[in-house]
Write a protein that holds these residues in place. Structure first.
Motif, PDB file in Angstrom:
ATOM      1  N   LYS A   2       0.831  -1.201   0.000  1.00 58.52           N
ATOM      2  CA  LYS A   2       0.000   0.000   0.000  1.00 58.52           C
ATOM      3  C   LYS A   2       0.872   1.261   0.000  1.00 58.52           C
ATOM      4  CE  LYS A   2      -3.868   2.120   2.319  1.00 58.52           C
ATOM      5  NZ  LYS A   2      -5.055   1.875   3.081  1.00 58.52           N
ATOM      6  N   ILE A   3       0.534   2.174  -0.888  1.00 65.75           N
ATOM      7  CA  ILE A   3       1.265   3.440  -0.980  1.00 65.75           C
ATOM      8  C   ILE A   3       0.322   4.577  -0.597  1.00 65.75           C
ATOM      9  CG2 ILE A   3       2.562   5.003  -2.490  1.00 65.75           C
ATOM     10  CD1 ILE A   3       3.014   2.576  -4.369  1.00 65.75           C
ATOM     11  N   ALA A   4       0.724   5.370   0.386  1.00 66.11           N
ATOM     12  CA  ALA A   4      -0.024   6.588   0.704  1.00 66.11           C
ATOM     13  C   ALA A   4       0.484   7.686  -0.230  1.00 66.11           C
ATOM     14  CB  ALA A   4       0.218   6.986   2.154  1.00 66.11           C
ATOM     15  N   VAL A   5      -0.430   8.338  -0.913  1.00 68.17           N
ATOM     16  CA  VAL A   5      -0.056   9.392  -1.867  1.00 68.17           C
ATOM     17  C   VAL A   5      -0.485  10.733  -1.277  1.00 68.17           C
ATOM     18  CG1 VAL A   5      -0.350  10.254  -4.220  1.00 68.17           C
ATOM     19  CG2 VAL A   5      -0.329   7.784  -3.794  1.00 68.17           C
ATOM     20  N   LEU A   6       0.523  11.567  -0.949  1.00 67.16           N
ATOM     21  CA  LEU A   6       0.250  12.845  -0.287  1.00 67.16           C
ATOM     22  C   LEU A   6       0.823  13.981  -1.147  1.00 67.16           C
ATOM     23  CD1 LEU A   6       1.282  11.854   3.394  1.00 67.16           C
ATOM     24  CD2 LEU A   6      -0.896  11.442   2.227  1.00 67.16           C
ATOM     25  N   PRO A   7       0.045  14.514  -2.076  1.00 70.05           N
ATOM     26  CA  PRO A   7       0.583  15.534  -2.999  1.00 70.05           C
ATOM     27  C   PRO A   7       0.917  16.855  -2.317  1.00 70.05           C
ATOM     28  CG  PRO A   7      -1.414  14.506  -3.867  1.00 70.05           C
ATOM     29  CD  PRO A   7      -1.321  14.110  -2.432  1.00 70.05           C
ATOM     30  N   LYS A  21       1.252   8.524 -12.447  1.00 69.42           N
ATOM     31  CA  LYS A  21       1.085   8.070 -13.833  1.00 69.42           C
ATOM     32  C   LYS A  21       2.137   6.999 -14.165  1.00 69.42           C
ATOM     33  CE  LYS A  21       0.136  11.775 -16.852  1.00 69.42           C
ATOM     34  NZ  LYS A  21       0.734  12.906 -17.603  1.00 69.42           N
ATOM     35  N   VAL A  22       3.371   7.282 -13.784  1.00 67.85           N
ATOM     36  CA  VAL A  22       4.475   6.359 -14.083  1.00 67.85           C
ATOM     37  C   VAL A  22       4.289   5.054 -13.290  1.00 67.85           C
ATOM     38  CG1 VAL A  22       6.982   6.024 -13.893  1.00 67.85           C
ATOM     39  CG2 VAL A  22       6.067   8.218 -14.695  1.00 67.85           C
ATOM     40  N   LEU A  23       3.927   5.163 -12.016  1.00 69.97           N
ATOM     41  CA  LEU A  23       3.724   3.956 -11.195  1.00 69.97           C
ATOM     42  C   LEU A  23       2.599   3.106 -11.781  1.00 69.97           C
ATOM     43  CD1 LEU A  23       4.072   5.479  -7.603  1.00 69.97           C
ATOM     44  CD2 LEU A  23       5.596   3.769  -8.637  1.00 69.97           C
ATOM     45  N   ASP A  27       2.294  -1.719 -14.227  1.00 68.14           N
ATOM     46  CA  ASP A  27       1.528  -2.965 -14.106  1.00 68.14           C
ATOM     47  C   ASP A  27       1.934  -3.792 -12.904  1.00 68.14           C
ATOM     48  OD1 ASP A  27      -0.169  -2.596 -16.237  1.00 68.14           O
ATOM     49  OD2 ASP A  27       1.282  -3.415 -17.688  1.00 68.14           O
ATOM     50  N   LEU A  28       2.241  -3.145 -11.825  1.00 69.56           N
ATOM     51  CA  LEU A  28       2.500  -3.862 -10.571  1.00 69.56           C
ATOM     52  C   LEU A  28       1.234  -3.761  -9.737  1.00 69.56           C
ATOM     53  CD1 LEU A  28       6.054  -2.535  -9.676  1.00 69.56           C
ATOM     54  CD2 LEU A  28       5.479  -4.818 -10.468  1.00 69.56           C
ATOM     55  N   SER A  29       1.062  -4.703  -8.815  1.00 70.62           N
ATOM     56  CA  SER A  29      -0.190  -4.627  -8.051  1.00 70.62           C
ATOM     57  C   SER A  29       0.051  -3.978  -6.697  1.00 70.62           C
ATOM     58  CB  SER A  29      -0.791  -6.023  -7.875  1.00 70.62           C
ATOM     59  OG  SER A  29       0.127  -6.823  -7.204  1.00 70.62           O
ATOM     60  N   PHE A  30      -0.110  -2.658  -6.657  1.00 67.43           N
ATOM     61  CA  PHE A  30      -0.150  -2.015  -5.359  1.00 67.43           C
ATOM     62  C   PHE A  30      -1.354  -1.096  -5.278  1.00 67.43           C
ATOM     63  CE2 PHE A  30       2.007   0.915  -7.927  1.00 67.43           C
ATOM     64  CZ  PHE A  30       3.315   0.516  -8.179  1.00 67.43           C
ATOM     65  N   GLU A  31      -1.750  -0.897  -4.021  1.00 67.14           N
ATOM     66  CA  GLU A  31      -2.907  -0.049  -3.777  1.00 67.14           C
ATOM     67  C   GLU A  31      -2.375   1.359  -3.493  1.00 67.14           C
ATOM     68  OE1 GLU A  31      -6.154   0.448  -0.213  1.00 67.14           O
ATOM     69  OE2 GLU A  31      -4.898  -1.351  -0.252  1.00 67.14           O
ATOM     70  N   MET A  32      -2.993   2.366  -4.086  1.00 69.99           N
ATOM     71  CA  MET A  32      -2.591   3.742  -3.773  1.00 69.99           C
ATOM     72  C   MET A  32      -3.786   4.478  -3.180  1.00 69.99           C
ATOM     73  SD  MET A  32      -0.062   5.109  -6.735  1.00 69.99           S
ATOM     74  CE  MET A  32      -0.264   4.157  -8.214  1.00 69.99           C
ATOM     75  N   GLU A  33      -3.553   5.131  -2.054  1.00 72.17           N
ATOM     76  CA  GLU A  33      -4.639   5.914  -1.441  1.00 72.17           C
ATOM     77  C   GLU A  33      -4.125   7.326  -1.169  1.00 72.17           C
ATOM     78  OE1 GLU A  33      -6.602   3.984   1.889  1.00 72.17           O
ATOM     79  OE2 GLU A  33      -7.521   5.903   2.495  1.00 72.17           O
ATOM     80  N   SER A  34      -4.878   8.323  -1.589  1.00 69.32           N
ATOM     81  CA  SER A  34      -4.444   9.719  -1.449  1.00 69.32           C
ATOM     82  C   SER A  34      -5.055  10.374  -0.226  1.00 69.32           C
ATOM     83  CB  SER A  34      -4.872  10.531  -2.674  1.00 69.32           C
ATOM     84  OG  SER A  34      -4.273  10.000  -3.817  1.00 69.32           O
ATOM     85  N   ALA A  35      -4.379  11.378   0.283  1.00 70.18           N
ATOM     86  CA  ALA A  35      -4.930  12.168   1.385  1.00 70.18           C
ATOM     87  C   ALA A  35      -4.372  13.580   1.312  1.00 70.18           C
ATOM     88  CB  ALA A  35      -4.590  11.523   2.727  1.00 70.18           C
ATOM     89  N   LEU A  36      -5.093  14.493   1.959  1.00 73.09           N
ATOM     90  CA  LEU A  36      -4.654  15.890   1.983  1.00 73.09           C
ATOM     91  C   LEU A  36      -3.569  16.069   3.027  1.00 73.09           C
ATOM     92  CD1 LEU A  36      -8.111  17.735   1.815  1.00 73.09           C
ATOM     93  CD2 LEU A  36      -6.484  17.358  -0.059  1.00 73.09           C
ATOM     94  N   GLN A 310      11.160  -3.834  -5.291  1.00 76.69           N
ATOM     95  CA  GLN A 310      10.915  -3.920  -6.737  1.00 76.69           C
ATOM     96  C   GLN A 310      12.088  -3.269  -7.481  1.00 76.69           C
ATOM     97  OE1 GLN A 310       8.421  -5.401  -8.271  1.00 76.69           O
ATOM     98  NE2 GLN A 310       7.111  -5.873  -6.507  1.00 76.69           N
ATOM     99  N   GLU A 311      13.263  -3.858  -7.334  1.00 76.59           N
ATOM    100  CA  GLU A 311      14.473  -3.291  -7.924  1.00 76.59           C
ATOM    101  C   GLU A 311      14.355  -3.153  -9.449  1.00 76.59           C
ATOM    102  OE1 GLU A 311      17.209  -1.941  -6.647  1.00 76.59           O
ATOM    103  OE2 GLU A 311      18.167  -1.730  -8.612  1.00 76.59           O
ATOM    104  N   ALA A 312      13.798  -4.180 -10.085  1.00 80.58           N
ATOM    105  CA  ALA A 312      13.721  -4.143 -11.554  1.00 80.58           C
ATOM    106  C   ALA A 312      12.849  -2.969 -12.001  1.00 80.58           C
ATOM    107  CB  ALA A 312      13.161  -5.461 -12.078  1.00 80.58           C
ATOM    108  N   ALA A 313      11.745  -2.755 -11.305  1.00 82.13           N
ATOM    109  CA  ALA A 313      10.852  -1.643 -11.671  1.00 82.13           C
ATOM    110  C   ALA A 313      11.549  -0.299 -11.427  1.00 82.13           C
ATOM    111  CB  ALA A 313       9.560  -1.730 -10.867  1.00 82.13           C
TER     112      ALA A 313
END
Ligand SMILES: NC(=O)C1=CN([C@@H]2O[C@H](COP(=O)(O)OP(=O)(O)OC[C@H]3O[C@@H](n4cnc5c(N)ncnc54)[C@H](O)[C@@H]3O)[C@@H](O)[C@H]2O)C=CC1
Ligand SMILES: CC(C)CC(=O)C(=O)O
Ligand SMILES: [Mg+2]
Length: 356
Positions: A2-7, A21-23, A27-36, A310-313
């Motif tokens: 799980k990746i927390a995305v905090l812009p 966009k790049v992540l 095509d890897l399976s991770f969940e991304m959740e954004s917050a303020l 995920q070194e290759a990625a």
């Protein structure tokens, strides 16, 4: 995973969108959740680091962070200012080890303000202690002076402090990193003036006994600032405290062509990390679609490497960045004659296209 995305604020929003966009293109399976976070969270919830955002960060394997801050919040009480969000995340998650690699890609040698021969092939690593020093030391505040040059006058004060374990753990991080590189650590201090940094120097010297295969040199911070522009390639790993590391890493960013090229990883002792560009929210260019997203995209690569196994990625992203630079694509901060000027989103799209 799980990746927390905090812009966050300003260009944080624009550059994180490109890294996401790049992540997504991997095509890897991770969940991304954004917050303020930062000023945006203050506007919506009255606090720059709301509990929901902090809890999301704590519950995630990694955090992708943009930047926080805007001049319009400069008059707020300090605990409510956007910058408290990033300081709070670092403190609450124990992110004491900040890696700021300054690498000058061959295609950008001409973009630096330094002579090509000084920076061609540059690859140095600044390791900044991130949860101590004068940024976190107590007490701090304002009061009426009872002594000093002007007793009775209003004054302000902060506290610079480091404990032995805090210095030992960051020194070990630096020596371990140097072992995988050119086996040289430069510890930057101000031991000639500050007790905190004489202690820093003593403790780093003690820890060095565990790493006889790594060379250690000590350098005062004023000299280090000068040597960084005089002979940057003489450094390998630079380890220093929170404030000196903040300042020296911005200086080092110009060796890479632009602060828009300098990624970072902030790690705690369990491998959890926060990944952000080394720059801030750049209110002067926010909303114009011209910010360089590469530092954030390269931070996402560091995230794949250090926290998500995920070194290759990670390598795919780094190769794609080099490819778009070789294609001559440049945001305005790294643009020079003979190259093609692109905006933030175009640069992100080009990196996606260049992924093998
Ligand atoms: N980790 C964080 O969230 C940080 C937040 N800040 C905050 O950011 C705000 C602005 O601070 P400044 O001192 O102006 O530092 P800054 O790093 O935001 O900007 C400094 C200069 O570099 C340029 N720049 C920065 N990133 C760029 C990019 N990706 N592409 C092209 N140009 C870029 C800006 O346009 C500006 O001219 C303040 O509120 C500050 O506290 C500053 C540093 C780190
Ligand atoms: C906004 C500050 C708290 C941080 C900063 O300048 C940095 O981490 O480089
Ligand atoms: Mg800084």
């Amino acid at each position: 995973m799980k990746i927390a995305v905090l812009p966050g604020d300003g260009i944080g929003i624009e550059i994180v969108a490109e890294a996401v966009k790049v992540l997504n293109a991997l095509d890897l399976s991770f969940e991304m959740e954004s917050a303020l976070v930062g000023g945006a969270a203050y506007e919506a919830h009255g606090h720059p680091l709301p509990d929901a955002t902090l809890n999301l960060a704590k519950a995630s394997d990694a955090i992708l962070f943009g930047a926080v801050g805007d001049w319009k919040y400069d008059k707020l009480d300090r605990p409510l200012r956007p910058e408290q969000a990033i300081l709070g995340l670092r403190k609450h998650l124990g992110l004491f080890a900040n890696f700021r690699p300054a690498i000058c890609y061959e295609q950008l040698v001409g973009a630096s303000s330094l002579k090509p021969e000084l920076i061609s092939g540059l690859d140095i690593l600044i390791i900044r202690e991130l949860t101590g020093d004068i940024y976190f030391g107590q007490p701090r505040g304002r009061r009426v002076a009872t002594d000093g040059h002007f007793p009775g006058a209003e004054e302000a004060f902060d506290t610079m402090r480091y404990s032995r374990p805090e210095i030992e753990r960051i020194a070990r991080v630096a020596f371990e990193a140097a072992r995988k590189r050119n086996k040289k650590v430069t510890s930057v201090d101000k031991a000639n003036v500050l007790e905190t940094f004489q202690f820093w120097k003593d403790v780093v010297t003690d820890v060095h006994k565990e790493y006889p295969d790594v060379a250690l040199e000590h350098m005062y911070v004023d000299n280090a600032a000068m040597q960084l522009v005089k002979a940057p390639k003489a450094f390998d790993v630079v380890v220093t405290g929170n404030m000196f590391g903040d300042i020296l890493s911005d200086e080092a960013s110009m060796l890479t062509g632009s602060i828009g090229m300098l990624p970072s990883a902030s790690l705690n002792s369990s491998g959890q990390g926060l990944y952000e560009p080394s720059h801030g929210s750049a209110p002067d260019i926010a909303g114009k679609g011209i910010a360089n997203p590469l530092a954030t995209i390269l931070s996402a690569a560091m995230m794949l490497r250090f926290s998500l196994n995920q070194e290759a990625a990670a390598q795919r992203i780094e190769a794609a960045v080099q490819k778009v630079l070789a294609q001559g694509l440049r945001t305005p901060d790294i643009h020079s004659e003979g190259t093609t000027k692109v905006g933030t989103a175009e640069m992100g799209d080009a990196v996606v296209k260049a992924l093998k």
